[in-house]
Write a protein that holds these residues in place. Structure first.
Motif, PDB file in Angstrom:
ATOM      1  N   VAL A  57      19.713 -19.780 -60.685  1.00  0.00           N
ATOM      2  CA  VAL A  57      20.458 -18.543 -60.950  1.00  0.00           C
ATOM      3  C   VAL A  57      19.804 -17.776 -62.105  1.00  0.00           C
ATOM      4  O   VAL A  57      19.664 -16.560 -62.052  1.00  0.00           O
ATOM      5  CB  VAL A  57      21.934 -18.862 -61.286  1.00  0.00           C
ATOM      6  N   ARG A  64      17.098  -9.156 -61.205  1.00  0.00           N
ATOM      7  CA  ARG A  64      18.266  -8.423 -60.690  1.00  0.00           C
ATOM      8  C   ARG A  64      18.657  -7.313 -61.653  1.00  0.00           C
ATOM      9  O   ARG A  64      18.897  -6.173 -61.244  1.00  0.00           O
ATOM     10  CB  ARG A  64      19.426  -9.399 -60.496  1.00  0.00           C
ATOM     11  N   TYR A 143      19.368 -17.178 -53.658  1.00  0.00           N
ATOM     12  CA  TYR A 143      20.372 -16.486 -54.482  1.00  0.00           C
ATOM     13  C   TYR A 143      20.011 -15.003 -54.637  1.00  0.00           C
ATOM     14  O   TYR A 143      20.853 -14.123 -54.456  1.00  0.00           O
ATOM     15  CB  TYR A 143      20.454 -17.164 -55.853  1.00  0.00           C
ATOM     16  N   PHE A 144      18.738 -14.743 -54.952  1.00  0.00           N
ATOM     17  CA  PHE A 144      18.300 -13.372 -55.209  1.00  0.00           C
ATOM     18  C   PHE A 144      18.305 -12.516 -53.937  1.00  0.00           C
ATOM     19  O   PHE A 144      18.653 -11.337 -53.979  1.00  0.00           O
ATOM     20  CB  PHE A 144      16.900 -13.400 -55.829  1.00  0.00           C
ATOM     21  N   GLN A 147      21.869 -11.431 -53.229  1.00  0.00           N
ATOM     22  CA  GLN A 147      22.255 -10.395 -54.184  1.00  0.00           C
ATOM     23  C   GLN A 147      21.596  -9.056 -53.843  1.00  0.00           C
ATOM     24  O   GLN A 147      22.252  -8.004 -53.865  1.00  0.00           O
ATOM     25  CB  GLN A 147      21.852 -10.822 -55.599  1.00  0.00           C
ATOM     26  N   ASN A 184      35.654 -13.261 -57.207  1.00  0.00           N
ATOM     27  CA  ASN A 184      34.410 -14.005 -57.421  1.00  0.00           C
ATOM     28  C   ASN A 184      34.698 -15.457 -57.787  1.00  0.00           C
ATOM     29  O   ASN A 184      34.100 -16.387 -57.222  1.00  0.00           O
ATOM     30  CB  ASN A 184      33.608 -13.318 -58.532  1.00  0.00           C
ATOM     31  N   SER A 207      26.341 -17.081 -54.929  1.00  0.00           N
ATOM     32  CA  SER A 207      25.837 -15.721 -54.704  1.00  0.00           C
ATOM     33  C   SER A 207      26.731 -14.954 -53.731  1.00  0.00           C
ATOM     34  O   SER A 207      27.054 -13.790 -53.954  1.00  0.00           O
ATOM     35  CB  SER A 207      24.401 -15.782 -54.164  1.00  0.00           C
ATOM     36  N   SER A 210      29.958 -13.862 -55.379  1.00  0.00           N
ATOM     37  CA  SER A 210      29.713 -12.692 -56.218  1.00  0.00           C
ATOM     38  C   SER A 210      29.670 -11.415 -55.380  1.00  0.00           C
ATOM     39  O   SER A 210      30.259 -10.389 -55.738  1.00  0.00           O
ATOM     40  CB  SER A 210      28.397 -12.873 -56.978  1.00  0.00           C
TER      41      SER A 210
END
Length: 291
Positions: A57, A64, A143-144, A147, A184, A207, A210
């Motif tokens: 993360v 991000r 994760y990225f 997002q 979240n 993720s 979120s």
């Protein structure tokens, strides 16, 4: 020569100004404090998965924020030009600015989404700086990508928040941003370790939780500006979507571009700093992210 003290207009007193400042500021203060608390809880939930998860993360956070810098800068300009329209009691212009700002935010968000989604592995590998295992890089990439692909929800929410704050209405922003963060946390509980029959997704679950929170926040924000209770009322028509006022756009960018340069310089420094910590390995980066 001695500077002459500028007096306030007769209809405005210092006491009234202080009351206005507190009225506008306290919801933002409460929102920021609760969001910080939620971020701590978020980190605790991810922390249960171990240093690899926290590091994954952490690798994604600075890239991000770097992409978000463009939206943050745009929002600085939006708040300024809408505040001017509000001060001039020009409701029609304020709503026109809101519509154009949302179109600009959408365009920037789509560009950042494509850039972030396609370049996720390269960015995470760059951030790892040779100090992370392949497992951590894979987790960070997943994760990225999640997002980045849904960046538009956050962009819409940020844009509407900036517009509402420009009119002096910070309470509704507090409401939907806190709601988004509560969603979240609930999503984390359901998706990270798999509760109530939901799949156990680990870092990907964090993720997704979120993103779901951002989506809920954006929906509530849109409902607020469609109802028009807080000075701004969004009117959607296909004819006006691509209609821009040069003075509005130039006004937004006149304020926003210096803010963007500032954000990019600051975020670049943080990227390099975080990357330096990453060379020390998962445990060191996880410790840094927790602190």
């Amino acid at each position: 020569t001695k500077k002459r003290k500028r007096d306030l207009p007769e209809s405005i007193t210092s006491k009234a100004l202080y009351k206005d400042i507190i009225r506008i500021a306290w919801p933002s203060l409460a929102e920021l404090m609760l969001m910080s608390l939620v971020n701590m809880i978020d980190m605790m939930m991810v922390g249960n998965l171990g240093p690899n998860a926290i590091s994954a993360v952490g690798l994604a956070l600075q890239p991000r924020f770097l992409l978000m810098s463009t939206i943050i800068a745009l929002n600085t300009g939006i708040t300024a030009v809408i505040a001017r329209a509000r001060g001039a009691q020009d409701n029609e212009r304020a709503n026109s600015i809101l519509r154009q700002a949302l179109v600009l935010a959408t365009a920037i968000a789509v560009f950042c989404s494509v850039l972030g989604t396609l370049g996720a592995r390269w960015m995470i590998t760059f951030m790892a700086a040779g100090g992370m295992t392949q497992e951590t890089i894979d987790l960070g990439t997943t994760y990225f990508q999640i997002q980045s692909s849904t960046f538009i929800f956050l962009a819409w929410s940020f844009c509407i928040t900036a517009a509402l704050r420009g009119t002096g209405n910070s309470k509704p922003c507090m409401t939907y941003n806190i709601t988004a963060n509560i969603v979240n946390v609930i999503g984390n509980w359901l998706l990270i370790n798999g509760h109530l029959g939901f799949p156990q997704l680990g870092v990907a679950g964090a993720s997704l939780a979120s993103v779901i929170g951002h989506f809920v926040g954006a929906v509530i924000a849109f409902i607020i500006i469609l109802k028009g209770k807080y000075y701004l009322k969004l009117k959607i028509s296909f004819k006006s979507i691509l209609s821009f006022d040069k003075t509005v756009v130039s006004g937004i960018f006149k304020v926003g571009v210096p803010a963007m340069v500032e954000q990019l310089l600051m975020r670049t420094g943080l990227v390099l700093y975080s990357r330096t910590v990453a060379t020390l390995g998962e445990v060191s980066l996880a410790t840094y992210e927790i602190c």
